[in-house]
Every structure is written in structure tokens, then in C-alpha cells.
Design an enzyme around this catalytic site. Sequence first.
Site, PDB file in Angstrom:
ATOM      1  N   LYS A  21       0.835  -1.211   0.000  1.00 47.11           N
ATOM      2  CA  LYS A  21       0.000   0.000   0.000  1.00 47.11           C
ATOM      3  C   LYS A  21       0.868   1.259   0.000  1.00 47.11           C
ATOM      4  CE  LYS A  21      -0.409  -0.362   5.026  1.00 47.11           C
ATOM      5  NZ  LYS A  21      -1.238  -0.897   6.124  1.00 47.11           N
ATOM      6  N   TYR A  78      14.397  30.315   8.095  1.00 45.14           N
ATOM      7  CA  TYR A  78      13.245  31.087   8.573  1.00 45.14           C
ATOM      8  C   TYR A  78      13.167  31.132  10.087  1.00 45.14           C
ATOM      9  CZ  TYR A  78      11.378  30.691   3.797  1.00 45.14           C
ATOM     10  OH  TYR A  78      11.193  30.749   2.448  1.00 45.14           O
ATOM     11  N   MET A 127      10.310  24.425   2.803  1.00 45.81           N
ATOM     12  CA  MET A 127       9.589  23.567   1.861  1.00 45.81           C
ATOM     13  C   MET A 127      10.536  22.759   0.984  1.00 45.81           C
ATOM     14  SD  MET A 127       6.688  24.539  -0.988  1.00 45.81           S
ATOM     15  CE  MET A 127       5.545  25.227   0.197  1.00 45.81           C
ATOM     16  N   ARG A 180     -11.096  -0.603  14.353  1.00 44.61           N
ATOM     17  CA  ARG A 180     -10.961   0.229  13.164  1.00 44.61           C
ATOM     18  C   ARG A 180     -11.874  -0.387  12.116  1.00 44.61           C
ATOM     19  NH1 ARG A 180      -4.946   1.151  10.765  1.00 44.61           N
ATOM     20  NH2 ARG A 180      -5.521  -0.720   9.621  1.00 44.61           N
TER      21      ARG A 180
HETATM   22  C1  LIG Z   1      -0.552  -1.965   6.691  1.00 43.90           C
HETATM   23  C2  LIG Z   1      -1.199  -3.224   7.028  1.00 43.90           C
HETATM   24  C3  LIG Z   1      -0.449  -4.387   7.232  1.00 43.90           C
HETATM   25  C4  LIG Z   1       1.054  -4.396   7.282  1.00 43.90           C
HETATM   26  O1  LIG Z   1       1.468  -3.855   8.502  1.00 43.90           O
HETATM   27  P1  LIG Z   1       3.025  -3.785   8.879  1.00 43.90           P
HETATM   28  O2  LIG Z   1       3.054  -3.433  10.301  1.00 43.90           O
HETATM   29  O3  LIG Z   1       3.605  -2.726   8.006  1.00 43.90           O
HETATM   30  O4  LIG Z   1       3.560  -5.119   8.563  1.00 43.90           O
HETATM   31  C5  LIG Z   1      -1.127  -5.567   7.434  1.00 43.90           C
HETATM   32  N1  LIG Z   1      -2.485  -5.597   7.449  1.00 43.90           N
HETATM   33  C6  LIG Z   1      -3.237  -4.488   7.280  1.00 43.90           C
HETATM   34  C7  LIG Z   1      -4.708  -4.567   7.336  1.00 43.90           C
HETATM   35  C8  LIG Z   1      -2.622  -3.256   7.064  1.00 43.90           C
HETATM   36  O5  LIG Z   1      -3.371  -2.166   6.906  1.00 43.90           O
END
Ligand SMILES: *Cc1c(COP(=O)(O)O)cnc(C)c1O
Length: 409
Positions: A53, A285, A333, A151
Site C-alpha cells: 500500500k 526562517y 519547503m 478500526r
Molecule cells: C498496513 C497493514 C499491514 C502491514 O502492517 P506492517 O506493520 O507494516 O507489517 C497488514 N495488514 C493491514 C490490514 C494493514 O493495513
Amino acid sequence: MNDTDLSPLPAPSPPPAGTRRARAEIDLGAVRANVRALRGYAAGGAGLMAVLKSDGYGHGAVPCARAARQAGASWLGTATPEEALALRAAGDTGRILCWLWTPGGPWREAIEADLDVSASGRWALEEVRAAARASGVTARVQLKADTGLGRNGCQPADWPDLVSAARAAEVEGTVRVTGLWSHFACADEPGHPSIALQLAAFREALATAARAGLDPEVRHLANSPATLTLPASHFDLVRSGVSVYGLSPSPEVGVAADLGLRPAMTFSASLANVKRVPGGHGVSYGHTYTTPGATTLALVPTGYADGVPRHASGTGPVLVAGKLRTVAGRVAMDQFVVDLGGDSAQVGDEAVLFGPGDRGEPTAEDWARAVGTIGYEIVTRIGTRVPRVHVHAQAPEAAEPGATEPVGG
Ligand SMILES: *Cc1c(COP(=O)(O)O)cnc(C)c1O
């Protein structure tokens, strides 16, 4: 591990054209070695899903997917369906699960692209059934239980209804339930009391599903920390994300090198200015840093637009001219400054923000500690203006033993 991919990188060579300002070099040999190491952790023949992802946690999803397949990842996982469709479009032909859905899909595109989709509730299951009816293809669906993360996932009270509706959809032929799964809240804190509770809740959810007549291919719960520390959670598949890229999930789980993991990303830039300034000179800055005496300042041409946290102002570590330095003053930036003290450097010299650590450079975990976040965020937030340079790619015909899936593209 006996693996030549783990030998130190050769001395830095000039950056390729187009990457002179800043670049993120991704060592695909490290990704392959990490996947093999993680497969070694997987208990009782469990397979490995490489999680890709958010553009492979900022490392480039497509090249990392290829590397993961070459090293034997039997599944790929993404959050959004668009991310999974992009892997398919790039030629991956193996199993891919995507889990973050909102009403409206794209269910039909996903089913027709041979993706496994996820449902956390009845609304999603009903949308999958409708899409499957419209396309005439049996949808592969994995049902997600909320075993305590709070979640996504289906609450225990609603789970019996979801699994029996899914079984009915199997009988009608629109759906095949290929997986049952859940996600940990605190696996990165080994021994946390919620871990055992979630494991027990998952077993309960599996039993309820079995009573409803479901017999999935894969049951999976373990993320990276659970892959590394909790074999009892491995079931048929581990879902490893951050560890594929060579980062430890947390200091409590361990240090990457001790876990047999190698950070794949090196983030560096070429100095854009080097100049002598007198003592008492304000820097960047807000003038939050003032030179304590006559000194040399080096300008590192990357900033918060590229993902360098502004919280690193005055604290971020950088390797410049052979020594670890600290960001002087505010991160802007597009640039920040380091004070070289009595040392000298040339315009164009390399500044390494983080990497595997071989050359004395900081790691992403060092940056996480410096700015109060996690290594995940440090690598994932590197922006699109920073070109990814993938090295140590391997031709598909040279795939190593253990690769189980053909690599397309
Ligand atoms: C991101 C994610 C993972 C992987 O998690 P890591 O801690 O990066 O291994 C596994 N399952 C779900 C549902 C996730 O969202």
C-alpha cells in the site's frame, strides 16, 4: 543469512541525470532478502503476503512487488482497490488482496481483474454480490473481523449475520469466501494484553464461520510485528509490510539488523550551496539557529515538500562530509541547512538523510526517534518530487529458488 545482496553498497557514484537534487535509492536486493528472511519467520508453512500500500510504503509498488514475487511472496496486499488494479495493470498475475473499500466500489473492475476483495460488513457483501451478478464472475471475498482493533472489520455481534449471508452467497454462486482475517492493535508491543485477547477472538470468529459452513483458503492475522514475534498468530499467511522494506516495526520488536532485515531506501541529496559565514549569523526562517562562530554552512536542497518533517528543524540527523550533523534551524519547503563547523565540503557533495547505516548515515528509525514518529511514516511520506532509483533489480529468468509465482510485465 548467506546472501551477497547484503554486502555493503559500493562507494557512492555520481547520481543519475534527473536525480541530482534529491533521490530515494531503493535496493531491490534488500527487498528480496527481507522477503526471504520473513518467509523464514513464517511458522508451519504459512505463506507471505507482501503489503504494498501507499506505493510500497514510498519505495515504488511495482518494482517492489516484482522483487517480493521473485523472493517467494505468494500474495500481495494493498489498501485501496486502485492500488491493486495498478499492480495487475503492471503485469502481476498472482493473488492480490485489497481491503479498504467504500460504497460504490470499484467492485466490478476488481472482480474482473481477478483481485480478492474484502468485506467488513453486510453493505460491502451486498455490493460484491451485485457486481458479481452483473459481471457473471464469481467474486473472491475475504471477510474481515474486528477482533479488538476497533478500526475496520466486523464486530463480533454482527459476525454471525455476515458469515451466514456470505455462505448464502456462496450457495447462490456469486461469491467464494477465500479468506477470513483480522488485524492487530498492539502487536508492536510484544506482551501487550490485547494480543492474546485478539488471538482468542480471532479463533472464535473462525469457529463461528466454520459453523456457518465457510471453508476459506486462508486465515490471516499477523502484520510485521506479529510475523517477527508471534508464531501462534501466523495461521495460513502473514501480512508483512514495513519489514519487507527492512524497517523494524518498533524498538520493542528489535533493531532491524538483529532481526535479519536490511533497510531498502537511501534518501540523499546533493549540496546546492556551501559558504563561509561569520559568527552570529541567523540561519533559515525564524532564525531559530544562529552560528556560534565563523563557520561553513551547507545547503541541502530537500524539504518538507519532499517529506522531510518540519519537526526535524534543529533535530534531524544528516551525514555530510563524512560526519553526522544536525539540521540547523528550520526545515523549509524545499531546503534546509547544516552547519559543518570547521569542516569543508564541495557543492554537489552528497548529503545522506537516511539509509541502511553502512556508511555511518542515519536510518529512518533514527529520523523517527528524532521527530517523534515511527519509521513507517518517515519512508512513506517521501514525496513524488523525489525520483525513486531502483537498483539491484533482477531479471525474471534469474528468479531465485523459492519464487512461487510467475512475475509478469
Ligand atoms: C498496513 C497493514 C499491514 C502491514 O502492517 P506492517 O506493520 O507494516 O507489517 C497488514 N495488514 C493491514 C490490514 C494493514 O493495513
